[in-house]
Every structure is written in C-alpha cells, then in structure tokens.
Design a protein around this motif. Structure first.
Motif, PDB file in Angstrom:
ATOM      1  N   PRO A   1       0.862  -1.253   0.063  1.00 17.30           N
ATOM      2  CA  PRO A   1      -0.021  -0.217  -0.106  1.00 17.30           C
ATOM      3  C   PRO A   1       0.947   1.366  -0.086  1.00 17.30           C
ATOM      4  O   PRO A   1       0.409   2.332  -0.670  1.00 17.30           O
ATOM      5  CB  PRO A   1      -0.690   0.188   1.393  1.00 17.30           C
ATOM      6  CG  PRO A   1      -1.145  -1.681   1.662  1.00 17.30           C
ATOM      7  CD  PRO A   1       0.480  -2.055   1.073  1.00 17.30           C
ATOM      8  N   ALA A   2       2.108   1.196   0.568  1.00 24.77           N
ATOM      9  CA  ALA A   2       2.830   2.480   0.666  1.00 24.77           C
ATOM     10  C   ALA A   2       3.355   2.598  -0.603  1.00 24.77           C
ATOM     11  O   ALA A   2       3.292   3.897  -1.326  1.00 24.77           O
ATOM     12  CB  ALA A   2       4.055   2.201   1.659  1.00 24.77           C
ATOM     13  N   ALA A   3       3.805   1.623  -1.395  1.00 30.27           N
ATOM     14  CA  ALA A   3       4.400   1.843  -2.866  1.00 30.27           C
ATOM     15  C   ALA A   3       3.317   2.552  -3.626  1.00 30.27           C
ATOM     16  O   ALA A   3       3.652   3.259  -4.462  1.00 30.27           O
ATOM     17  CB  ALA A   3       5.134   0.632  -3.329  1.00 30.27           C
ATOM     18  N   VAL A   4       2.036   1.965  -3.423  1.00 29.51           N
ATOM     19  CA  VAL A   4       1.059   2.149  -4.506  1.00 29.51           C
ATOM     20  C   VAL A   4       0.602   3.567  -4.147  1.00 29.51           C
ATOM     21  O   VAL A   4       0.560   4.340  -5.161  1.00 29.51           O
ATOM     22  CB  VAL A   4      -0.131   1.205  -4.313  1.00 29.51           C
ATOM     23  CG1 VAL A   4      -1.326   1.949  -5.025  1.00 29.51           C
ATOM     24  CG2 VAL A   4       0.060  -0.176  -5.026  1.00 29.51           C
ATOM     25  N   THR A   5       0.425   3.984  -2.941  1.00 32.72           N
ATOM     26  CA  THR A   5      -0.106   5.271  -2.606  1.00 32.72           C
ATOM     27  C   THR A   5       0.963   6.315  -3.119  1.00 32.72           C
ATOM     28  O   THR A   5       0.684   7.510  -3.549  1.00 32.72           O
ATOM     29  CB  THR A   5      -0.428   5.344  -1.085  1.00 32.72           C
ATOM     30  OG1 THR A   5      -1.491   4.339  -0.811  1.00 32.72           O
ATOM     31  CG2 THR A   5      -0.874   6.674  -0.696  1.00 32.72           C
TER      32      THR A   5
END
Length: 735
Positions: free
Chosen positions: A141-145
């Motif tokens: 989720p961190a990479a996507v966001t």
C-alpha cells in the motif's frame, strides 16, 4: 456512569464481545475514562452522530485545545484536512481530492497496483516463508499510494515503516517517537514535492492537486496541500495494511473459506465488504457536541466528547444477523468501516482495489500458506485502530512472475466482469408467476463465458440490484437465460423486473459470477425447490454431459408453479423426480441423502426452510462436508419499497455549472449526472452508504434511500442521488 473503556485490556482482548455486552446492558452511556465521554454501541446511534455535523463536530476548535479531536483520547499531530473540519469548511478540500478517487479514476490504477503486487511478492515467493506485514501488507500500500501521488521510489521504504509505527506503537514509546520523526520527514518530503510539481508538473496526483484552485480562484497554500496530502498518505497505507493482514489471518484459520475463494475467485468481490465489516481497520472515531443533544435516550452536554465505534455498529445484530459469523456471500455493504456522512472515506475505491489485488495474488501464488500462530503480534491497543504488527507464515515456495510466465504457472486470476448493457431478447411465461428472460448484446456479440452455478447481478431502472442464476446452456455464447419469480411480498425487485422486462428493454448487468460452482464428484444428488431450480438446471445439464451418475428431486407448491419441468425431464429422464407438494407432499430427505455414496456431491437450492432441513439431515447423516447450498434472499429488507411504474421524467439543474439535464422515466438520476459531472462521488448505488448525499436547492425530491431520517426527508434539503428521484418537474442540486 459506567466503567466503559475501549482501550482497556478487556476490550483489546475481544472488542466485539466487549461492545456486545454494553449494547445489551447499557447501549449508550457515559464513561469517566480519558477525561470523560459518551459512548455508543448501536448502528443507528453511530450513524446519527456521524452524519449530524451541525450537532457533532469533527473540528479541533470545538473540542477546545490542540491535538486530534476525532479520536479518544486526543492524540498529537498536525491538523488533517478535510477530516478534521466540518462542512462547509471541509467541502472545498473534499472537492479537491474527490476527482482523484472516483471509481473510474481508481480503475485506471489497476495495472500499476497489479505490477507492484507482483513485484513485492516476487521478492519472497521463492523463500517459503514470509512476514506478511513486513513483506507485503505494509510495503505494497505504501508503494502504490506514494507512486500514485508522485513520490520517487527512494522514498517508499523510508515512509512505509514510520506510518505503520504510528498506528502500531504505544503512545509515548520509543517506537512512537521514531514514527513521529518519520512523519516529520514525510512533511518535509511533501513540501519538496509540492515545490517540484509547481515548477515542473508530471503525470501524478500531486501535480493535479497543486494545479487546482479554491472556490475564490486562489491556489491552495502549501500548508493546506501538506495537510491534504499527508492525510491521503496516512489513510492509504496502514488501513489497507490492517484489513489485508486480518483477512489473511482469518483465511489461514478457516481453510474452507480460503478454498472457496480459490475455487470461486469472483466471490471476493462481495466478500471484500464482509471482510471490511468484520475487520474494520478504524475501530472508532469521536465527535464533540456543539450543543445540548440526546443520543439513544442519553443526554449529551455541549462540549462533551462522543465515541462512535464502527466496530460496534458493524456487529449490531439489528442490521447484520449473526454478526460474529464471517459469511463470504453476505451482503455487507451497509458496513461503516469507511465511515458515513461528510467524512466517509474518499479513498474507499482505492483501498478495495489494493486489498483485492493482494488477496488474489496470495491465493493464486501462495495458496497453501499457513500463519505461524505463535509469531502473531497484534497492535498493543485496539481502541482506535486495529491490526497486526507481525504475521509470520510458511508456504510451498513458488516461482517469480517472470519464471512462472515461461513455465506455464498462473500468477493471476480473472477479475470479476464489469457492468454491461444487455437487451431483452425474449420474455416467456414458464410457470405461474415465473418469467424466463433471455438477454443478449445489442450487436449480437458473444458474451462472457460462464459455468453452472453462475449468476448475473441485474441493476434495475430503479437502482435496485438483484442476483439471478443462469439456467441456460453455457455453450450458447450469444445469450444468457434467467428465471424470475414474481414475489409480491418481497421488496419490489422481482415485481419491477416483471414490469419492465419486455423485448427490446435494456438492462445493466454485472458478471457472470459463480459462488456456487459444480465440483467434480463420483455422483450428484440435486435438490431443488421452487425457483431454486434455475442453477440446478444448468448443473444437471453439465452432469449429463460429463456422464456422471445423478439424481434430481424438484419440488414446488404445485405442478403449475414449477418452472422448466419439461426441460428437466428431457435432460435427466427417469433420474428426475417431480414432487408437487399438493400431490406428493414433502420429500423423504433422510432416504435421499442416506442413499448417496461417500464420493457424492449434494447440491441444494430453494427456500430457506428447505435448505435448513437439508442441512440438518446432512448433519445427522454425517454428510455435511458433501453439501453445497445457495440461498435465495428476497432482497435487502432495509430497502425502501416503492412502485417504479410511478416514475416520471424531470429536469435536474446543476447550480454550479448552469447545466440542465433531463432524467427519463427508465433511467436513474445518477446515470445522467455522472456523464456530466466529473468527479461525482458515489459508492453503494443502493441509497444507504451516504457517499452521494447532495444538497437540494429547489424542487421536491423523492427519497428512495434508507439513510435519511423522517425529519430530513420532510425538510428536503439533501438527497441520495444514486436512487432518489423528483416529484416536481424540476430539481436544482448543488452540483
């Protein structure tokens, strides 16, 4: 005064049970913990407080003093827009971010999300062990966001851990201090990115945000943008981390449900809402009373804090029967895990998409994973946020995506089909109150393939959504066939379809989806009751094609009420038994089920009482593991009943843009509006999530939602545009 404390050891040990006990003995009360507050436990009370911004404020100033006022106890941190503002101050910031997070905008991110998920799993898939939090549910989720917003890859890992630390650490601990230091770095990097994108825009969300203007035409300040972007980062990362981790733990503990999702991957689309209901990442929030009020019979003074626990609302049996059971096929879309009202989570669509991609790839690439229970580490307190800090697991090592692609190993599964418009090709009466409806593409193009047990989700002109099993032949690629029983005592869906179904009518459908697949077996016993013959008919056809021994028993009130009997007998011959109840009574279930072998599969579909009887008989005979059932519900019993034949055409005028649109009788207002209003916010499209609530400036709205109170309906100041219509000739909306 009670001893209620949502941060207590007792609540941390069993939040659902803790709230249940208080709901049963004192559903709304006052606690002196954490400076004192009023707590709620019931769905209706939580919704009332969360939606009433005039009485219950989210702003820090109302609570008096510094610190986050939307949780109890108040916490440190910079003010976050728009979640810590009340309308109308919050409205401009919601208008700023909403276009980035619509269903259509988020759908365009799907390839990027799939690519990141594949990359992250590739990093550990060959190892045979993993810590799901450290290696997947936090970094993905961190990479996507951060990628979506425009942060360089060098920032992704640096920011992922401190965001998780803030949620997972005890206040005041060394870890919490490190997390705060990490957020200070996030603040610095956001400011750098704003400066860079103003100087040189790119194709990312921050570039979009810095280019926007407030209602007065002035640009948003750097501090305003820092607050908004910081909230997008925090909201997009650890909440999805929590939901995905909790679901993975649950599926490890319940392998039969994991296998159902592996066998029927499109079941995940609806099951996502059930997982959100049960495993709400945000357990509770808070509001501050602006004036004297009453909540659930309890007086509230101006300035008092009020706890609104999403977890308690999501487990209220008045809305979710047997709420502590996880049912993959439950319609749980009324859950409050994304909140409700003006502060409903704007990133709901993005959170769902990230969650589904992670679950799909885990089930496809690590299907036998097993969580190491001894190594599980949960959050130290679950009062505000819940989740896991460590989820160690082992699995059979797999291959990286590039290797799997060349080795013939699948690394993804088909995603559920989207909406499509189909034309009614023919309508035939096949029994008393039963219509056969044939659907085809307007241009005659082949339709998506399906297998026995699959159903279509049909969205009716009123906005009602109903599911109907496909009963035709999967080999017929040019059309679908469904059977529809007119249920006059239902909530109106079947009556509406009987009314509108005519040759040439266009219906919007989604699917096919299959939650009731036909498994391989040595023999089959098919038990059908009433309209439950529809999925069974397709299964019998397939079993005959395979040459598998079968027996089918079909019952109904009378012979005239039983649909497709001639077709069934033509397929199964003397292996089919017809049992009209007025002629033959009820079937001898014990004899039928007792006559099957250990390798048999028993399929049952029909009225609830029939299925319950079959389940009891299978339990008594030790055949529960061989039984497969599908229940037909009469529709959502909380829907508002109305007569679609009373629909009238009307004009809807958009006050902000000056555009006037015509809404025809057979089309929903939201379908007309979303073609003209970029960034229109909506979610459930059933009239109960509140995401599409819109101010009415003139005209008389017709309320078909199940959210507004009687007083709100009478006032007519707002409406849910996904289902609502108009009883006057013209409606003026604040759009």
């Amino acid at each position: 005064m009670t001893d209620f404390d949502h941060h207590s050891d007792a609540c941390n040990a069993d939040p659902v049970g803790y709230y249940r006990a208080y709901r049963e003995k004192c559903p709304v009360g006052r606690s002196d913990a954490h400076g004192g507050f009023v707590y709620t436990t019931r769905y209706a009370d939580v919704v009332r407080v969360a939606r009433d911004d005039d009485t219950f404020s989210s702003a820090r100033a109302t609570a008096g003093g510094d610190g986050t006022a939307i949780v109890i106890p108040r916490g440190p941190g910079l003010e976050q827009y728009p979640i810590e503002l009340d309308p109308p101050a919050a409205t401009g910031y919601r208008d700023l971010i909403n276009p980035l997070l619509t269903q259509d905008a988020v759908a365009k991110l799907a390839p990027m999300i799939a690519r990141h998920t594949t990359r992250v799993i590739d990093a550990f898939v060959t190892e045979g062990s993993v810590d799901f939090v450290r290696d997947l549910t936090n970094p993905l989720p961190a990479a996507v966001t951060l990628d979506w917003l425009g942060f360089p890859e060098s920032d992704w890992a640096k920011l992922a851990k401190p965001i998780h630390d803030i949620f997972a650490a005890l206040p005041g601990s060394d870890r919490a201090i490190r997390g705060a230091q990490g957020l200070a770095y996030l603040d610095e990097r956001i400011r750098d990115l704003i400066r860079d994108r103003r100087a040189e825009p790119a194709d990312d969300a921050v570039s979009y945000l810095v280019a926007q203007r407030r209602g007065d035409g002035e640009p948003f300040s750097v501090d305003e943008l820092v607050s908004v972007i910081g909230l997008l980062v925090a909201g997009g990362v650890d909440t999805t981390t929590s939901l995905t981790g909790s679901t993975l733990v649950h599926l490890s503990r319940n392998p039969e449900q994991r296998q159902r999702l592996i066998d029927s991957p499109d079941l995940l689309d609806g099951a996502t809402e059930e997982f959100l209901r049960v495993f709400a990442p945000s357990q509770s929030m808070a509001r501050t009373a602006r004036a004297e009020a009453h909540v659930g019979g309890c007086p509230v003074s101006a300035g008092e804090r009020v706890l609104i626990p999403w977890v308690a609302a999501n487990h209220d049996p008045a809305v979710f029967p047997e709420p502590e059971q996880v049912r993959l096929d439950r319609d749980a879309t009324r859950h409050l895990s994304f909140g409700i009202g003006s502060h409903r989570c704007a990133g709901a669509h993005l959170a769902r998409l990230m969650f589904r991609e992670m679950i799909i790839q885990v089930l496809t690439r690590l299907p036998d994973y097993q969580v190491v229970e001894d190594g599980l580490v949960g959050y130290p307190t679950k009062g505000n946020q819940t989740g896991w800090d460590a989820i160690p697991a082992v699995f059979t090592p797999g291959r990286r995506a590039a290797d799997a692609a060349t080795g013939g190993i699948p690394v993804a599964v088909a995603r559920p089909g989207g909406d499509r418009d189909l034309v009614v090709e023919a309508v035939t009466t096949v029994a008393e109150q039963v219509l056969e409806v044939r659907l085809a593409a307007a241009d005659g193009a082949p339709l998506p393939t399906w297998a026995p047990g699959a159903h279509l989700e049909v969205r009716l002109p009123s906005g009602r959504v109903r599911q109907y099993s496909l009963c035709g032949d999967p080999a017929e690629s040019g059309r679908y066939r469904i059977g529809v029983l007119r249920e006059t005592a239902g909530r109106g869906g079947s009556v509406e379809l009987h009314t509108v179904a005519a040759t040439g009518t266009t219906l919007t459908v989604r699917g096919p989806r299959n939650h009731f697949p036909l498994v391989d077996a040595d023999e089959y016993l098919f038990l059908a009751g009433g309209i439950g013959i529809t999925p069974i008919l397709a299964m019998v056809r397939e079993a005959v094609r395979r040459g598998t021994p079968l027996r089918v028993v079909y019952g109904g009130r009378s012979r005239a009420s039983m649909a497709f009997t001639d077709e069934l007998v033509a397929l199964a011959g003397d292996r089919a038994t017809l049992l009209p109840q007025d002629e033959a009574g009820l079937p001898d279930l014990a004899t039928l089920i007792g006559g099957t072998g250990d390798g048999a599969a028993i399929y049952c579909c029909g009225p609830g009482a029939m299925i319950n009887a079959v389940e009891r008989t299978c339990g008594d005979a030790g055949r529960t593991g061989q039984l497969h059932v599908e229940r037909f519900a009469a529709g959502d019993d909380l829907e508002i009943a109305f007569d679609p034949a009373a629909n009238t055409e009307f004009d809807v005028h958009l006050a902000r843009t000056g555009v006037t649109l015509r809404v025809p009788r057979d089309k929903r207002m939201i379908e007309v509006l979303r073609e003209a209003v970029p960034g229109l916010t909506y979610d459930c499209e059933k009239g109960y999530c509140g995401a599409c609530e819109t101010r009415v400036l003139a005209g008389t709205p017709e309320h078909r939602d199940s959210l507004l109170t009687a007083d709100e309906r009478a006032a007519g100041r707002s409406m849910m545009i996904c289902v609502g219509r108009c009883t006057s000739d013209r409606l003026v909306l604040d759009l």
